[in-house]
Design an enzyme around this catalytic site. Sequence first.
Site, mmCIF file in Angstrom:
data_model
loop_
_atom_site.group_PDB
_atom_site.id
_atom_site.type_symbol
_atom_site.label_atom_id
_atom_site.label_comp_id
_atom_site.label_asym_id
_atom_site.label_seq_id
_atom_site.Cartn_x
_atom_site.Cartn_y
_atom_site.Cartn_z
ATOM 1 N N LEU A 1 1.309 4.976 -0.004
ATOM 2 C CA LEU A 1 0.764 6.322 0.176
ATOM 3 C C LEU A 1 1.889 7.307 0.494
ATOM 4 O O LEU A 1 2.046 8.332 -0.166
ATOM 5 C CB LEU A 1 -0.273 6.314 1.319
ATOM 6 N N THR A 2 2.719 6.967 1.491
ATOM 7 C CA THR A 2 3.772 7.884 1.957
ATOM 8 C C THR A 2 4.826 8.109 0.873
ATOM 9 O O THR A 2 5.152 7.203 0.111
ATOM 10 C CB THR A 2 4.449 7.289 3.207
ATOM 11 N N ILE B 1 7.289 1.769 2.275
ATOM 12 C CA ILE B 1 6.154 0.938 1.879
ATOM 13 C C ILE B 1 6.403 -0.517 2.278
ATOM 14 O O ILE B 1 7.302 -1.184 1.742
ATOM 15 C CB ILE B 1 5.887 1.072 0.356
ATOM 16 N N GLU C 1 0.564 5.017 10.301
ATOM 17 C CA GLU C 1 -0.913 5.101 10.463
ATOM 18 C C GLU C 1 -1.303 6.314 11.289
ATOM 19 O O GLU C 1 -2.261 6.269 12.061
ATOM 20 C CB GLU C 1 -1.463 3.836 11.136
ATOM 21 N N PHE D 1 0.867 -1.183 0.000
ATOM 22 C CA PHE D 1 0.000 0.000 0.000
ATOM 23 C C PHE D 1 0.900 1.229 0.000
ATOM 24 O O PHE D 1 1.552 1.523 1.009
ATOM 25 C CB PHE D 1 -0.862 -0.048 1.259
ATOM 26 N N ARG E 1 -5.530 1.233 11.591
ATOM 27 C CA ARG E 1 -5.382 1.897 12.902
ATOM 28 C C ARG E 1 -6.184 1.168 13.967
ATOM 29 O O ARG E 1 -5.767 1.081 15.130
ATOM 30 C CB ARG E 1 -5.892 3.347 12.800
HETATM 31 C C1 LIG Z 1 7.977 0.757 9.864
HETATM 32 C C2 LIG Z 1 7.142 1.660 9.012
HETATM 33 C C3 LIG Z 1 6.209 1.100 8.146
HETATM 34 C C4 LIG Z 1 5.448 1.924 7.310
HETATM 35 N N1 LIG Z 1 4.604 1.365 6.387
HETATM 36 C C5 LIG Z 1 3.965 2.163 5.481
HETATM 37 C C6 LIG Z 1 3.221 1.594 4.414
HETATM 38 O O1 LIG Z 1 3.091 0.359 4.281
HETATM 39 N N2 LIG Z 1 2.625 2.432 3.506
HETATM 40 C C7 LIG Z 1 2.739 3.785 3.596
HETATM 41 O O2 LIG Z 1 2.191 4.473 2.740
HETATM 42 N N3 LIG Z 1 3.468 4.364 4.594
HETATM 43 C C8 LIG Z 1 4.081 3.578 5.530
HETATM 44 N N4 LIG Z 1 4.837 4.154 6.537
HETATM 45 C C9 LIG Z 1 5.013 5.590 6.569
HETATM 46 C C10 LIG Z 1 4.329 6.263 7.738
HETATM 47 O O3 LIG Z 1 2.940 6.258 7.564
HETATM 48 C C11 LIG Z 1 4.916 7.678 7.878
HETATM 49 O O4 LIG Z 1 6.246 7.538 8.376
HETATM 50 C C12 LIG Z 1 4.092 8.575 8.793
HETATM 51 O O5 LIG Z 1 2.872 8.915 8.180
HETATM 52 C C13 LIG Z 1 4.836 9.849 9.173
HETATM 53 O O6 LIG Z 1 5.313 10.479 8.037
HETATM 54 P P1 LIG Z 1 6.858 10.940 7.968
HETATM 55 O O7 LIG Z 1 7.700 9.793 8.388
HETATM 56 O O8 LIG Z 1 7.069 11.526 6.627
HETATM 57 O O9 LIG Z 1 6.994 12.038 9.085
HETATM 58 P P2 LIG Z 1 6.565 13.575 8.985
HETATM 59 O O10 LIG Z 1 5.170 13.691 8.471
HETATM 60 O O11 LIG Z 1 7.628 14.353 8.299
HETATM 61 O O12 LIG Z 1 6.540 13.978 10.525
HETATM 62 C C14 LIG Z 1 7.726 14.250 11.281
HETATM 63 C C15 LIG Z 1 7.276 14.750 12.651
HETATM 64 O O13 LIG Z 1 6.508 15.963 12.484
HETATM 65 C C16 LIG Z 1 5.266 15.813 13.144
HETATM 66 N N5 LIG Z 1 4.212 16.571 12.461
HETATM 67 C C17 LIG Z 1 3.857 16.510 11.152
HETATM 68 N N6 LIG Z 1 2.815 17.322 10.909
HETATM 69 C C18 LIG Z 1 2.506 17.901 12.104
HETATM 70 C C19 LIG Z 1 1.523 18.837 12.525
HETATM 71 N N7 LIG Z 1 0.615 19.347 11.667
HETATM 72 N N8 LIG Z 1 1.516 19.219 13.821
HETATM 73 C C20 LIG Z 1 2.412 18.703 14.710
HETATM 74 N N9 LIG Z 1 3.357 17.821 14.371
HETATM 75 C C21 LIG Z 1 3.401 17.416 13.084
HETATM 76 C C22 LIG Z 1 4.988 14.331 13.102
HETATM 77 O O14 LIG Z 1 4.009 13.961 14.061
HETATM 78 C C23 LIG Z 1 6.363 13.772 13.388
HETATM 79 O O15 LIG Z 1 6.610 13.810 14.757
HETATM 80 C C24 LIG Z 1 5.589 3.333 7.405
HETATM 81 C C25 LIG Z 1 6.504 3.886 8.318
HETATM 82 C C26 LIG Z 1 7.271 3.062 9.110
HETATM 83 C C27 LIG Z 1 8.266 3.682 10.044
#
Ligand SMILES: Cc1cc2nc3c(=O)[nH]c(=O)nc-3n(C[C@H](O)[C@H](O)[C@H](O)COP(=O)(O)OP(=O)(O)OC[C@H]3O[C@@H](n4cnc5c(N)ncnc54)[C@H](O)[C@@H]3O)c2cc1C
Length: 392
Positions: A134-135, A166, A366, A132, A246
């Site tokens: 998305l990120t 992903i 999530e 999946f 979630r």
């Molecule tokens: C092991 C693992 C598995 C994953 N699996 C998948 C997958 O299968 N598919 C997929 O699509 N994604 C996946 N992800 C991605 C995951 O969903 C993202 O890492 C997550 O959504 C956070 O995005 P980011 O890492 O870019 O952090 P960022 O969005 O850059 O955030 C960094 C920090 O800023 C904070 N922040 C961001 N916006 C705000 C706000 N408005 N106010 C306050 N604080 C804020 C966040 O809370 C965080 O503390 C996975 C991640 C991991 C680590």
Amino acid sequence: MNDLAHDYLGLDSLLSPGELELRARVRSFVDERIRPNIAEWYEAAYFPRELVKEMGALGLLGMHLTGYGCPGRSAVEYGLAAMELEAGDSGLRTFVSVQGSLAMSAIAKFGSEDQKQRWLPGMAAGDLIGCFGLTEPTAGSDPASMLTHAVRDGSGWVLNGAKRWIGLASIADVAVIWAKTDEGIRGFLVPTTTPGFTATTIEPKLSMRASIQCDITLTDVRLPSDAALPGATGLRGPFACLNEARYGIMWGAMGAARDAYEDARAYALQRRQFDTPIAAFQLTQQKLVDMVLEIQKGLLVALHTGRLKDAGTLRPEQISFGKLNNVRSAIAVCREARTILGGNGMTLDHSPLRHANNLESVRTYEGTDEIHTLIMGRAITGIPAFSPGPAS
Ligand SMILES: Cc1cc2nc3c(=O)[nH]c(=O)nc-3n(C[C@H](O)[C@H](O)[C@H](O)COP(=O)(O)OP(=O)(O)OC[C@H]3O[C@@H](n4cnc5c(N)ncnc54)[C@H](O)[C@@H]3O)c2cc1C
């Protein structure tokens, strides 16, 4: 006495015989197939793909979906299975979440009849793996800022972009890729053998080592018109799938916490210092009691949420309550459990630090703690606080 140690409030009495039977079956699978090997897998950063078909045979893949070979289990049953799997390791529960709640849910909710027939039975059996996407490298908490895009090309589509983190992408048969189009964000089913699709494992990781996450690149990936999911336009599509995952997480986190507590309690009863079992120290008992408080409260939250989901009345904002609370308290429980193990808690002979490290991922994917706080803040004030506007 022992009953209180393992189920203080007698919460098992809230489960039906069928729910208890399913939980026992998954618990046995974890005890036999995951627990004896997980330390080695974690150390070697190895995802046990050989278990995928077994999990399919156990009915763990697309558990809560109905038809197309899916078991059609209730939300509570799905939650109980997630809890048992994560008591083994978050990486294995994550596999089930990505396959069932994310990839299969996307196809089941938004796919055409042909798409469902093509992918779901094989995915439910564990013959096919889905992921999946998305990120992206520059779009995590704010998926609306994604750069991956799809443009129409004759009767088909051409995708370009990149995805990050992903799960399972390098071993998947099909990737659900969310991309911007002229009509808004849409989902595409991309067979991973399609030219222009590449998936590269992200390593080394300090968390979730017994599972796979990848960088994906999409370079002029050409797809037929029927690769698009017809039922979803806009972020509503991926968010509906994220809500499914979630929900499972709030149960899973309690499984990790329970396992860490059980490990620490057993150790405290046999480990002696100052000529006394360390469980006899008041400070140790306080730690164990605090763990029991958090685990039992978390289970109640998960079970109540599951009953609401089964009744069809669960609101997405209520899922944020359980995801935020249960993962946060599970990390605290696992870290506290590690302190009871002293130096021995640093090794893979014990589970708490492994669980705590895994849960760093669980609290991040999530929706991070911060994002779920903002969802709840919006729900109780009516004011969205996600974006302060462009930074100067
Ligand atoms: C092991 C693992 C598995 C994953 N699996 C998948 C997958 O299968 N598919 C997929 O699509 N994604 C996946 N992800 C991605 C995951 O969903 C993202 O890492 C997550 O959504 C956070 O995005 P980011 O890492 O870019 O952090 P960022 O969005 O850059 O955030 C960094 C920090 O800023 C904070 N922040 C961001 N916006 C705000 C706000 N408005 N106010 C306050 N604080 C804020 C966040 O809370 C965080 O503390 C996975 C991640 C991991 C680590």
